[in-house]
Design a protein around this motif. Sequence first.
Motif, short mmCIF file in Angstrom:
data_model
loop_
_atom_site.label_atom_id
_atom_site.label_comp_id
_atom_site.label_asym_id
_atom_site.label_seq_id
_atom_site.Cartn_x
_atom_site.Cartn_y
_atom_site.Cartn_z
N UNK A 1 0.83 -1.20 0.00
CA UNK A 1 0.00 0.00 0.00
C UNK A 1 0.87 1.25 0.00
N UNK A 2 1.91 1.23 0.81
CA UNK A 2 2.84 2.37 0.87
C UNK A 2 3.52 2.55 -0.48
N UNK A 3 4.01 1.43 -1.05
CA UNK A 3 4.72 1.49 -2.33
C UNK A 3 3.84 2.00 -3.45
N UNK A 4 2.55 1.63 -3.40
CA UNK A 4 1.63 2.02 -4.47
C UNK A 4 0.91 3.34 -4.19
N UNK A 5 1.39 4.08 -3.18
CA UNK A 5 0.90 5.44 -2.92
C UNK A 5 -0.57 5.46 -2.50
N UNK A 6 -1.05 4.38 -1.87
CA UNK A 6 -2.44 4.29 -1.43
C UNK A 6 -2.55 4.78 0.01
N UNK A 7 -3.59 5.55 0.29
CA UNK A 7 -3.78 6.14 1.61
C UNK A 7 -4.91 5.43 2.34
N UNK A 8 -4.63 4.89 3.52
CA UNK A 8 -5.63 4.16 4.31
C UNK A 8 -6.37 5.13 5.23
N UNK A 9 -7.70 5.03 5.24
CA UNK A 9 -8.53 5.79 6.16
C UNK A 9 -9.66 4.88 6.65
N UNK A 10 -10.36 5.32 7.69
CA UNK A 10 -11.50 4.56 8.18
C UNK A 10 -12.66 5.49 8.50
N UNK A 11 -13.85 4.93 8.49
CA UNK A 11 -15.03 5.62 9.00
C UNK A 11 -15.73 4.66 9.97
N UNK A 12 -16.38 5.22 10.97
CA UNK A 12 -17.03 4.40 11.97
C UNK A 12 -16.50 4.74 13.36
N UNK A 13 -17.02 4.02 14.35
CA UNK A 13 -16.62 4.26 15.74
C UNK A 13 -15.43 3.36 16.06
#
Length: 255
Positions: free
Chosen positions: A109-121
């Motif tokens: 994910x880091x290598x492919x420039x993807x940004x991780x986020x979440x929604x929820x509690x």
Amino acid sequence: MPLNLPFINRRDPKPEAETEIDTTNIPKHIAIIMDGNGRWAKDKGLPRIAGHKEGMDVVKKVVRHASDLGVEVLTLYAFSTENWKRPKKEVDFLMKLPVDFLQTYLPELVENNIRVQTIGTKDLLPKHTQKAVDEAIHRTENNSGMVLNFALNYGSRNEIVEVTRMLASKVEEGELAADSITEETFNSYLYTSHLCEPDLLIRTSGEQRLSNFLLWQLAYAEFWFTEVYWPSFTEYTLNEAIINYQNRKRRYGGV
């Protein structure tokens, strides 16, 4: 420009036909309800958790393909507020999946420039799940590519109620006038306020309901349902959904 990619729509899809996907008209935000893991496992005489494990492996392929196509945001319904009702053994396994997924896949994910986020509690999740998610968010926060947005312990009705409470509190305290509240105001307090609204909603396994997922945000999204179980979902199934989306006319209430 058009790109030749195969697609089909069966429970166990295999690339057979060829059609064209318009790479200039890719939906910016795709939301997916990943359904059918348990039924996939049952059909194969396997325990339900085997379906969840296979489903997580499919996430890797779909994330990679969506990023390659130029999708800006991919939101995956990973765990709903209602999923706590499932057997404890299954819930415990589901809570370990993000840990396993992010530990093994984070470097890519880091290598492919993807940004991780979440929604929820998030603070109601087990500590080990929170730790894995927080690390992935931190290590990818400076990436500028596709946002991989996991809906974890997410329920849309709960989100809407929470926003209503916050706005009501601000009105009560005199920070906000009730008649100044608009759709834009409401939207600014949602988990997804920093993201564009979904263009395309995909649900697998033949079910045709939203199951408390992004009820506000999906107001003008195109819906696409497939009988394919999530563990059998492939890059070709995603292509088919996008091609179907590209053949629709989005009028947003106009003519």
